[in-house]
Write an enzyme that holds these catalytic residues in place. Structure first.
Site, PDB file in Angstrom:
ATOM      1  N   ILE A  84       2.119   0.549  -6.391  1.00 46.74           N
ATOM      2  CA  ILE A  84       2.524   1.418  -5.291  1.00 46.74           C
ATOM      3  C   ILE A  84       1.241   2.072  -4.788  1.00 46.74           C
ATOM      4  CG2 ILE A  84       3.145   3.211  -6.974  1.00 46.74           C
ATOM      5  CD1 ILE A  84       5.070   4.378  -4.923  1.00 46.74           C
ATOM      6  N   SER A  85       0.967   1.923  -3.500  1.00 50.70           N
ATOM      7  CA  SER A  85      -0.297   2.387  -2.937  1.00 50.70           C
ATOM      8  C   SER A  85      -0.438   3.894  -3.048  1.00 50.70           C
ATOM      9  CB  SER A  85      -0.406   1.991  -1.459  1.00 50.70           C
ATOM     10  OG  SER A  85      -0.425   0.594  -1.315  1.00 50.70           O
ATOM     11  N   GLN A  86      -1.683   4.358  -3.083  1.00 48.08           N
ATOM     12  CA  GLN A  86      -1.923   5.797  -3.142  1.00 48.08           C
ATOM     13  C   GLN A  86      -1.415   6.449  -1.862  1.00 48.08           C
ATOM     14  OE1 GLN A  86      -6.479   5.184  -2.831  1.00 48.08           O
ATOM     15  NE2 GLN A  86      -6.160   7.307  -2.212  1.00 48.08           N
ATOM     16  N   ARG A  97       8.825  10.402  -3.654  1.00 47.22           N
ATOM     17  CA  ARG A  97       7.956   9.375  -4.238  1.00 47.22           C
ATOM     18  C   ARG A  97       8.281   9.110  -5.716  1.00 47.22           C
ATOM     19  NH1 ARG A  97       2.904   6.740  -3.241  1.00 47.22           N
ATOM     20  NH2 ARG A  97       1.542   6.659  -5.058  1.00 47.22           N
TER      21      ARG A  97
END
Length: 228
Positions: A74-76, A48
């Site tokens: 950027i999504s959790q 990530r």
């Protein structure tokens, strides 16, 4: 630059701290109910830290959305894991993602699917994602610059479609591009409020619909961006 996940990247104290962060990342996902072993393995495999901007690399594995270029996010990790789990991707599946962003969600899907087509309206994000995929050796992802609301009909039909921006109504072109027996997962709702993750399954008798968790995503906008 973001920390590399490849051989020789970091060692000693820094490497140990990074390992602890990743371990906590996976434990958090399990505690929050993510149980699919293949999904957890895919999230563990994808570095990530390579998909966040350098100023946020030290919190790459925290369970929060982070800003990226072009005013996007950027999504959790939990939302990525949850939507991926709901999509139920298998190694035989041809997958379409709407909203490439940094490329993180497409990278996770690529560890599960036969191949992934991902469409992005911002050239800056599309080009950066291609470079990341190339550097990481992810050969089964194709990045398309275009209008996500229109899908990518030239590669249809798709076994699975995942939308990573909020639509106010279900985009009919995406339903049309979904194969019979396929699944579409998207955040649905107003752009200025919370949205609901909706899961659609295309059956011979029509569309089955499940409403899932509440989320907040950036809006799904029409057309290709003229700048950026």
């Amino acid at each position: 630059m973001a920390r590399s996940s490849k051989a020789g990247a970091k060692s000693g104290i820094g490497e140990n701290a990074d390992s602890v962060g990743r371990m906590e990342f996976l434990l958090t996902l399990r505690r929050r109910g993510i149980a699919d072993a293949a999904v957890l393995r895919a999230l563990d495999e994808v570095p990530r830290e390579e998909f966040v901007t350098p100023r946020y690399s030290d919190v790459a594995y925290s369970d929060q959305a982070l800003p990226i270029e072009c005013g996007q996010t950027i999504s959790q990790p939990y939302v990525v894991a949850y939507m991926t789990e709901q999509l139920q991707v298998g190694p035989e599946h041809h997958v379409l993602e709407i909203g490439t962003g940094s490329g993180y969600q497409a990278a996770v899907l690529s560890r599960l699917a036969r191949d992934v087509i991902t469409v992005e309206r911002y050239r800056t994000l599309a080009d950066a994602a291609r470079r990341r995929f190339e550097n990481l050796g992810y050969r089964n992802i194709t990045v398309v610059l275009g209008d996500g609301l229109a899908g990518v009909p030239q590669y249809a039909p798709y076994d699975r479609i995942l939308v990573t921006a909020a639509a106010e109504t279900i985009p009919q072109p995406l339903v049309d591009e979904l194969a019979e027996g396929g699944t579409l997962v998207l955040p649905l709702g107003p752009h200025d409020d919370a949205q609901r993750v909706v899961k659609l399954r295309k059956t011979p008798d029509g569309i089955e619909r499940d409403e899932l968790i509440w989320v907040r995503f950036v809006p799904l906008l029409p057309g290709q961006a003229r700048e950026l």
